[in-house]
Design a protein around this motif. Structure first.
Motif, PDB file in Angstrom:
ATOM      1  N   LEU A 126      -8.706   1.460   2.262  1.00  0.00           N
ATOM      2  CA  LEU A 126      -8.119   1.693   3.577  1.00  0.00           C
ATOM      3  C   LEU A 126      -8.925   0.985   4.662  1.00  0.00           C
TER       4      LEU A 126
ATOM      5  N   ILE B   6      -7.773   3.567  10.548  1.00  0.00           N
ATOM      6  CA  ILE B   6      -7.590   4.211   9.247  1.00  0.00           C
ATOM      7  C   ILE B   6      -6.774   5.491   9.386  1.00  0.00           C
ATOM      8  N   ASP B   7      -7.062   6.299  10.407  1.00  0.00           N
ATOM      9  CA  ASP B   7      -6.322   7.557  10.576  1.00  0.00           C
ATOM     10  C   ASP B   7      -4.834   7.307  10.788  1.00  0.00           C
TER      11      ASP B   7
ATOM     12  N   LYS C 102      -3.338   6.360   7.375  1.00  0.00           N
ATOM     13  CA  LYS C 102      -3.229   7.557   6.543  1.00  0.00           C
ATOM     14  C   LYS C 102      -2.049   8.423   6.981  1.00  0.00           C
TER      15      LYS C 102
ATOM     16  N   GLU D 140      -9.160   8.836   1.590  1.00  0.00           N
ATOM     17  CA  GLU D 140      -9.492   7.445   1.862  1.00  0.00           C
ATOM     18  C   GLU D 140      -9.846   6.689   0.592  1.00  0.00           C
TER      19      GLU D 140
END
Length: 65
Positions: free
Chosen positions: A21, A32-33, A36, A44
């Motif tokens: 990620l 990244i958040d 996701k 992750e």
């Protein structure tokens, strides 16, 4: 290496190639958040190329509705 030193990215080098990620975030410019949340990922951990394709395709199909 291909023409002008470009790497052929047509096929992954291995079917077990993992995508982190962190790398995906760096390449796309998305946090990244956000990745996701949008791809409905719980952790992750690295994804296989196939898993990433499935998640992205599901995301695109849901966004098209």
């Amino acid at each position: 290496m291909g023409t002008l030193g470009l790497k052929d990215t047509g096929k992954p080098e291995s079917s077990e190639t993992g995508v982190s990620l962190g790398s995906l975030a760096e390449l796309t410019g998305f946090p990244i958040d956000y990745i996701k949340r949008e791809l409905l990922l719980d952790s992750e951990k690295d994804l296989s190329v196939e898993e990433l394709r499935e998640k992205v395709l599901a995301y695109l199909n849901s966004a098209a509705v």
